[in-house]
Structure formats: C-alpha cells, structure tokens
Design a protein around this motif. Sequence first.
Motif, PDB file in Angstrom:
ATOM      1  N   PRO A 127     -22.810  34.856  -5.970  1.00 59.91           N
ATOM      2  CA  PRO A 127     -22.928  33.392  -6.132  1.00 59.91           C
ATOM      3  C   PRO A 127     -22.389  32.666  -4.873  1.00 59.91           C
ATOM      4  N   LYS A 128     -23.046  31.620  -4.543  1.00 54.34           N
ATOM      5  CA  LYS A 128     -22.652  30.854  -3.358  1.00 54.34           C
ATOM      6  C   LYS A 128     -21.485  29.934  -3.717  1.00 54.34           C
ATOM      7  N   ARG A 129     -20.567  29.882  -2.788  1.00 53.59           N
ATOM      8  CA  ARG A 129     -19.430  28.997  -3.008  1.00 53.59           C
ATOM      9  C   ARG A 129     -19.798  27.596  -2.532  1.00 53.59           C
ATOM     10  N   HIS A 130     -19.379  26.645  -3.341  1.00 54.15           N
ATOM     11  CA  HIS A 130     -19.618  25.243  -2.979  1.00 54.15           C
ATOM     12  C   HIS A 130     -18.334  24.658  -2.416  1.00 54.15           C
ATOM     13  N   ARG A 131     -18.465  24.109  -1.265  1.00 50.42           N
ATOM     14  CA  ARG A 131     -17.302  23.442  -0.679  1.00 50.42           C
ATOM     15  C   ARG A 131     -17.195  22.046  -1.265  1.00 50.42           C
ATOM     16  N   HIS A 132     -15.960  21.702  -1.624  1.00 51.87           N
ATOM     17  CA  HIS A 132     -15.732  20.361  -2.129  1.00 51.87           C
ATOM     18  C   HIS A 132     -15.712  19.395  -0.952  1.00 51.87           C
ATOM     19  N   VAL A 133     -16.262  18.228  -1.190  1.00 54.40           N
ATOM     20  CA  VAL A 133     -16.261  17.214  -0.147  1.00 54.40           C
ATOM     21  C   VAL A 133     -14.862  16.594  -0.100  1.00 54.40           C
ATOM     22  N   ILE A 134     -14.257  16.610   1.065  1.00 54.72           N
ATOM     23  CA  ILE A 134     -12.907  16.088   1.228  1.00 54.72           C
ATOM     24  C   ILE A 134     -12.998  14.646   1.691  1.00 54.72           C
ATOM     25  N   ASP A 135     -12.303  13.771   0.942  1.00 50.46           N
ATOM     26  CA  ASP A 135     -12.256  12.367   1.307  1.00 50.46           C
ATOM     27  C   ASP A 135     -11.006  12.163   2.151  1.00 50.46           C
ATOM     28  N   ALA A 136     -11.169  11.922   3.437  1.00 54.90           N
ATOM     29  CA  ALA A 136     -10.041  11.840   4.359  1.00 54.90           C
ATOM     30  C   ALA A 136      -9.548  10.416   4.566  1.00 54.90           C
ATOM     31  N   GLN A 137      -9.877   9.499   3.687  1.00 59.57           N
ATOM     32  CA  GLN A 137      -9.431   8.116   3.833  1.00 59.57           C
ATOM     33  C   GLN A 137      -8.170   7.881   3.009  1.00 59.57           C
ATOM     34  N   ILE A 138      -7.333   6.978   3.505  1.00 55.19           N
ATOM     35  CA  ILE A 138      -6.107   6.630   2.796  1.00 55.19           C
ATOM     36  C   ILE A 138      -6.438   5.583   1.746  1.00 55.19           C
ATOM     37  N   ASN A 139      -5.914   5.794   0.562  1.00 56.58           N
ATOM     38  CA  ASN A 139      -6.111   4.823  -0.502  1.00 56.58           C
ATOM     39  C   ASN A 139      -5.039   3.746  -0.348  1.00 56.58           C
ATOM     40  N   ILE A 140      -5.437   2.539   0.061  1.00 59.68           N
ATOM     41  CA  ILE A 140      -4.452   1.494   0.347  1.00 59.68           C
ATOM     42  C   ILE A 140      -4.193   0.576  -0.842  1.00 59.68           C
ATOM     43  N   VAL A 141      -4.859   0.751  -1.934  1.00 61.45           N
ATOM     44  CA  VAL A 141      -4.659  -0.118  -3.093  1.00 61.45           C
ATOM     45  C   VAL A 141      -3.209  -0.085  -3.579  1.00 61.45           C
ATOM     46  N   PRO A 142      -2.556   1.083  -3.702  1.00 61.03           N
ATOM     47  CA  PRO A 142      -1.149   1.042  -4.122  1.00 61.03           C
ATOM     48  C   PRO A 142      -0.246   0.319  -3.122  1.00 61.03           C
ATOM     49  N   TYR A 143      -0.545   0.428  -1.833  1.00 61.26           N
ATOM     50  CA  TYR A 143       0.259  -0.261  -0.834  1.00 61.26           C
ATOM     51  C   TYR A 143       0.103  -1.771  -0.950  1.00 61.26           C
ATOM     52  N   ILE A 144      -1.104  -2.221  -1.228  1.00 59.48           N
ATOM     53  CA  ILE A 144      -1.328  -3.651  -1.415  1.00 59.48           C
ATOM     54  C   ILE A 144      -0.549  -4.143  -2.626  1.00 59.48           C
ATOM     55  N   ASP A 145      -0.531  -3.377  -3.702  1.00 59.17           N
ATOM     56  CA  ASP A 145       0.228  -3.760  -4.889  1.00 59.17           C
ATOM     57  C   ASP A 145       1.719  -3.874  -4.576  1.00 59.17           C
ATOM     58  N   VAL A 146       2.243  -2.922  -3.844  1.00 51.42           N
ATOM     59  CA  VAL A 146       3.663  -2.963  -3.485  1.00 51.42           C
ATOM     60  C   VAL A 146       3.953  -4.170  -2.602  1.00 51.42           C
ATOM     61  N   MET A 147       3.083  -4.448  -1.641  1.00 52.39           N
ATOM     62  CA  MET A 147       3.291  -5.589  -0.757  1.00 52.39           C
ATOM     63  C   MET A 147       3.256  -6.907  -1.528  1.00 52.39           C
ATOM     64  N   LEU A 148       2.373  -7.044  -2.492  1.00 50.56           N
ATOM     65  CA  LEU A 148       2.319  -8.272  -3.286  1.00 50.56           C
ATOM     66  C   LEU A 148       3.572  -8.436  -4.130  1.00 50.56           C
ATOM     67  N   VAL A 149       4.080  -7.345  -4.681  1.00 50.61           N
ATOM     68  CA  VAL A 149       5.317  -7.422  -5.451  1.00 50.61           C
ATOM     69  C   VAL A 149       6.478  -7.841  -4.556  1.00 50.61           C
ATOM     70  N   LEU A 150       6.568  -7.260  -3.357  1.00 46.90           N
ATOM     71  CA  LEU A 150       7.620  -7.640  -2.424  1.00 46.90           C
ATOM     72  C   LEU A 150       7.501  -9.101  -2.002  1.00 46.90           C
ATOM     73  N   LEU A 151       6.275  -9.553  -1.784  1.00 48.82           N
ATOM     74  CA  LEU A 151       6.057 -10.948  -1.417  1.00 48.82           C
ATOM     75  C   LEU A 151       6.552 -11.889  -2.510  1.00 48.82           C
ATOM     76  N   VAL A 152       6.241 -11.568  -3.753  1.00 48.39           N
ATOM     77  CA  VAL A 152       6.693 -12.404  -4.869  1.00 48.39           C
ATOM     78  C   VAL A 152       8.212 -12.387  -4.971  1.00 48.39           C
ATOM     79  N   ILE A 153       8.825 -11.229  -4.784  1.00 51.10           N
ATOM     80  CA  ILE A 153      10.295 -11.138  -4.852  1.00 51.10           C
ATOM     81  C   ILE A 153      10.925 -11.996  -3.769  1.00 51.10           C
TER      82      ILE A 153
END
Length: 150
Positions: free
Chosen positions: A5-31
């Motif tokens: 059987p042929k092995r399937h390589r998983h597609v690697i997503d090399a991008q940084i997910n910035i949504v959690p960072y935006i959430d943290v920055m908004l919380v800090l801004l409000v504080i």
Amino acid sequence: MIELPKRHRHVIDAQINIVPYIDVMLVLLVIFMMTTPIIEQGIEIDLPSTEAKMVDFTQQQPTIITIDKQGKYFINSFNEDDSDIAKGEKLPLGIIAGRVSARLEIYPQMKVFVRGDRQVAYGSVVSLMSFLQKNGVDKIGIVTESPDAK
C-alpha cells in the motif's frame, strides 16, 4: 508480485495561527484601558480658575508646593517619584523652606509656584508665601486652572 500500500503524506500547514495571539492582545488592551485611570496618583485638589498667562517649563523644572483641602503641604506633589507623596506624609513649613532654599542654591533662576485647593483657607496660602519670602524666595507664582479646563 505483491503490491504494497502506498503511504500518503499528510499536508503540513506551516503557517502560524495568530487568532489566539489576537485574543490575548485584546484582553491586555482592555486591562490597560481599565487600569490607566486608576493609576493616576498625586494629591487631589480643586484649583481656582482665572484668566492668566501660561508659563513655559521647557527650560527647567519648577518647584511646586501644594496645599490640599486638609491644609497639608507637599513639595513637587505632581511628581510620582517624590517619596513624601507616596507615604502621604505631611511636610512642615520648615522642611519645605529648607528644600526650596537648597534647590535655589543649585538653580538660582528656579521658579516657585503654590497650588492651593479652592477650599483651603486663603490665610494658609498667604502664610506659606510669606514664609517662603522670609526664607529667600523672591518670586512666587500661584497655580490656577483656566475656566475652559472644566
């Protein structure tokens, strides 16, 4: 021949997910937005208002003596670095005169101003100014608030 059987390589997503960072920055801004007005320190006084000229302090830091509602004296009370204000310690006139005289020896052109609360007795302000003049301060200014500031 057996086909493996042929092995399937998983597609690697090399991008940084910035949504959690935006959430943290908004919380800090409000504080920070919520705590900044609370951080203001100093002595709360209600200055009398008048039409007067503005003084330029770009050349040198003036000495400002404040009299609060209770008649307590503070020197350079606008400055958070002054340890006497941080402790809330009442300064007697003798210590204030000594500090002003020492500063005048270092800076002979230094300006001295008095900030008196609107509700403090007029005699307290005049006695302070008289005491300073007896101790070598020739020119004393009075700090007021412009009517437009309110």
